[in-house]
Scaffold this motif. Sequence first.
Motif, PDB file in Angstrom:
ATOM      1  N   TYR A 112      -4.027  13.433   4.578  1.00 43.51           N
ATOM      2  CA  TYR A 112      -4.264  12.073   4.125  1.00 43.51           C
ATOM      3  C   TYR A 112      -3.707  11.871   2.715  1.00 43.51           C
ATOM      4  O   TYR A 112      -3.763  10.770   2.169  1.00 43.51           O
TER       5      TYR A 112
ATOM      6  N   TYR B 239      -4.937  15.081  10.444  1.00 42.84           N
ATOM      7  CA  TYR B 239      -4.626  14.855  11.853  1.00 42.84           C
ATOM      8  C   TYR B 239      -4.050  16.148  12.419  1.00 42.84           C
ATOM      9  O   TYR B 239      -3.335  16.876  11.725  1.00 42.84           O
TER      10      TYR B 239
ATOM     11  N   SER C 166       3.283   9.465  16.156  1.00 41.83           N
ATOM     12  CA  SER C 166       3.308   8.075  16.613  1.00 41.83           C
ATOM     13  C   SER C 166       1.981   7.422  16.286  1.00 41.83           C
ATOM     14  O   SER C 166       0.991   8.098  15.997  1.00 41.83           O
ATOM     15  N   GLY C 167       1.967   6.128  16.320  1.00 36.04           N
ATOM     16  CA  GLY C 167       0.738   5.388  16.065  1.00 36.04           C
ATOM     17  C   GLY C 167       0.588   4.917  14.632  1.00 36.04           C
ATOM     18  O   GLY C 167      -0.170   3.986  14.362  1.00 36.04           O
ATOM     19  N   ARG C 168       1.244   5.572  13.713  1.00 33.51           N
ATOM     20  CA  ARG C 168       1.292   5.171  12.300  1.00 33.51           C
ATOM     21  C   ARG C 168       2.380   5.977  11.631  1.00 33.51           C
ATOM     22  O   ARG C 168       2.819   7.009  12.131  1.00 33.51           O
ATOM     23  N   SER C 169       2.775   5.529  10.456  1.00 34.57           N
ATOM     24  CA  SER C 169       3.766   6.265   9.683  1.00 34.57           C
ATOM     25  C   SER C 169       3.081   7.348   8.852  1.00 34.57           C
ATOM     26  O   SER C 169       2.039   7.089   8.230  1.00 34.57           O
ATOM     27  N   PHE C 170       3.703   8.532   8.838  1.00 37.28           N
ATOM     28  CA  PHE C 170       3.218   9.614   7.990  1.00 37.28           C
ATOM     29  C   PHE C 170       4.220   9.923   6.882  1.00 37.28           C
ATOM     30  O   PHE C 170       4.239  11.026   6.334  1.00 37.28           O
ATOM     31  N   SER C 171       5.053   8.960   6.548  1.00 37.31           N
ATOM     32  CA  SER C 171       6.107   9.204   5.573  1.00 37.31           C
ATOM     33  C   SER C 171       5.579   9.385   4.160  1.00 37.31           C
ATOM     34  O   SER C 171       6.289   9.905   3.303  1.00 37.31           O
TER      35      SER C 171
ATOM     36  N   ASN D  13      11.521  11.565   7.514  1.00 38.26           N
ATOM     37  CA  ASN D  13      10.554  10.466   7.482  1.00 38.26           C
ATOM     38  C   ASN D  13      11.013   9.272   8.319  1.00 38.26           C
ATOM     39  O   ASN D  13      10.186   8.521   8.834  1.00 38.26           O
TER      40      ASN D  13
ATOM     41  N   GLN E 115      -3.016   4.259  18.788  1.00 40.75           N
ATOM     42  CA  GLN E 115      -3.581   5.605  18.797  1.00 40.75           C
ATOM     43  C   GLN E 115      -2.619   6.564  18.099  1.00 40.75           C
ATOM     44  O   GLN E 115      -1.457   6.649  18.451  1.00 40.75           O
ATOM     45  N   VAL E 116      -3.151   7.292  17.129  1.00 39.48           N
ATOM     46  CA  VAL E 116      -2.326   8.238  16.383  1.00 39.48           C
ATOM     47  C   VAL E 116      -2.163   9.527  17.193  1.00 39.48           C
ATOM     48  O   VAL E 116      -3.137  10.075  17.704  1.00 39.48           O
TER      49      VAL E 116
ATOM     50  N   ASN F 292       9.694  10.111  11.484  1.00 39.16           N
ATOM     51  CA  ASN F 292       8.257  10.436  11.495  1.00 39.16           C
ATOM     52  C   ASN F 292       8.011  11.835  12.071  1.00 39.16           C
ATOM     53  O   ASN F 292       7.021  12.068  12.771  1.00 39.16           O
TER      54      ASN F 292
END
Length: 124
Positions: free
Chosen positions: A100, A113, A25-30, A74, A1-2, A77
Motif C-alpha cells: 500500500y 495484496y 487488474s482491478g486498480r493501478s499499482f503504479s 507500470n 475486483q483487484v 501494471n
Amino acid sequence: QVQLVESGGGLVQAGGSLRLSCAASGRSFSNVARGWFRQAPGKERELVASINWNGDSTYYADSVKDRFSISRDNAKNTVYLQMNNLKPEDTAVYYCAASYLRTASSISAGNKYWGQGTQVTVSS
C-alpha cells in the motif's frame, strides 16, 4: 475486483532460468511497491525481492542476490522476476505482492495484496 495473477512457473533443471510475471487488474499499482515472496514445503513464506514504486530501488534476499532480478512495467501494471542459475533450494511456490506504500521495504510488513502463487521446481 483487484487481482494479481502470476505466470511463468514450471519445472527446470539446476542452472536454468525462469521468468515470472505478475499482472495486476482491478486498480493501478503504479504508485506502490511490488515484490515476490516464496514458500517452500514446511517453511515460512519469505521475501525474495522487492521494488519501489518507480523502479529505482530494489531489495534482494541474500540467497538470491546476483541470480534474480526484479523489474516492473507500470504501463502494463506488471512486475517480473528473472531467475537465473536456479538451484534446487529455490524450489517453492512463488507469490507476488503489492504494498500500500511506495518504498521497497514496505512490502515486507503491513497489509498487502497477494497473488495466488505459481510453483517453481528446480531439479538437480
